[in-house]
Design an enzyme around this catalytic site. Structure first.
Site, PDB file in Angstrom:
ATOM      1  N   GLU A 288      58.776 -46.972 -24.965  1.00 34.96           N
ATOM      2  CA  GLU A 288      59.937 -46.258 -24.440  1.00 34.96           C
ATOM      3  C   GLU A 288      61.148 -47.179 -24.374  1.00 34.96           C
ATOM      4  OE1 GLU A 288      61.177 -46.976 -21.202  1.00 34.96           O
ATOM      5  OE2 GLU A 288      59.458 -47.577 -19.983  1.00 34.96           O
TER       6      GLU A 288
ATOM      7  N   LYS B 289      54.624 -45.987 -10.506  1.00 35.97           N
ATOM      8  CA  LYS B 289      55.578 -46.963  -9.984  1.00 35.97           C
ATOM      9  C   LYS B 289      55.359 -47.176  -8.484  1.00 35.97           C
ATOM     10  CE  LYS B 289      59.227 -46.522 -13.421  1.00 35.97           C
ATOM     11  NZ  LYS B 289      58.659 -45.530 -14.339  1.00 35.97           N
TER      12      LYS B 289
END
Length: 281
Positions: free
Chosen positions: A9, A139
């Site tokens: 990404e 995360k």
């Protein structure tokens, strides 16, 4: 034999790290994939076109700033407007699948935030896209328990790589168990093949960082940073970059060092899985 391709990404390049560190890490990720005998494909939007594989000069231009961030809800509009953008996990998963790439490496996935109604598009993208994603868990700023529950509800196959516990990005382990475990890239590739045969969505291969920070320490930093954000009225899109910046400050840069380490380790594992998958096919 099928090509061993690994999608990467580009939101890391455009929004994740400061220049020139962002460019340095993005190039390192591609090099790690090549070292393992696979082919990297960093995905981004560049001047109104989808790029599945970036040239060095394109990476440099994106890294220097000014690009948008593309998720699924603004992807079509950004392309129609001729914009350049880094792709989030959700957008990268979608574009990688459309271009025949079966393995994707990232740092951590988005998920359920502590704030009501704040949930990442990554989760739904994983639920509906047959791809294997290597990540160091969700995360650290997320509600891990709620994120794991949501992954279960959506039917995403969560598999620990040599671990029984959900990694928590900066931390190699959290209090939450994962439903399955594999010991090798080949085993991971086999799980993905079975999931694909069954018509399921993504396989999320969670890879604990080799040298991380204890979960309790990170949780305390996140709590402190969240309280400060609330006092300063930071919310919405501004919250995540604010919290990550505060974590870097509170840890005296240790979270940045761990972030780079886990990105490289995930890219390496993804390349190994891509090669195993190509051999099986």
């Amino acid at each position: 034999m099928r090509e061993a391709l690994v999608a990467l990404e580009s939101a890391l390049l455009t929004h994740g790290l400061p220049y020139p560190l962002n460019l340095k890490v993005a190039l390192e990720l591609e090099e790690v994939v090549r070292e393992e005998g696979a082919i990297p494909r960093t995905i981004a939007l560049f001047r109104g076109e989808v790029r599945v594989g970036l040239k060095r000069e394109e990476m440099e231009l994106l890294a220097k700033g000014g690009a948008e961030k593309a998720s699924l809800w603004n992807l079509a509009a950004l392309l129609a407007q001729g914009k350049s953008a880094g792709t989030t996990v959700a957008a990268t998963v979608h574009l990688a699948h459309r271009h025949g790439i079966q393995v994707f490496a990232t740092g951590g996935i988005g998920g359920v935030h502590p704030e009501p109604h704040d949930e990442s598009a990554d989760l739904l993208a994983l639920a509906r896209t047959p791809i294997l994603v290597v990540a160091a868990g969700p995360k650290a700023i997320l509600d891990l328990r709620a994120t794991l529950e949501r992954l279960e509800t959506l039917g995403v196959s969560v598999v620990g790589y040599r671990t029984d516990r959900l990694p928590a990005f900066f931390s190699p382990a959290s209090p939450y168990p994962v439903p399955a475990r594999v010991e090798s890239p080949r085993e991971a590739a086999q799980v993905y093949r079975r999931a694909k045969e069954l018509g399921l969505g993504a396989v999320l291969l969670v890879n604990p960082v080799s040298e991380g920070i204890p979960y309790e320490k990170v949780a305390a930093w996140v709590e402190e940073a969240s309280h400060q954000a609330a006092r300063e009225g930071v919310f919405g899109k501004a919250l995540t970059p604010y919290l990550l910046r505060r974590l870097s400050e509170l840890s005296q840069g240790e979270t940045d060092r761990v972030n780079r380490r886990l990105l490289l380790e995930n890219a390496r594992l993804a390349a190994q899985v891509a090669r195993a998958l190509a051999a099986l096919e």
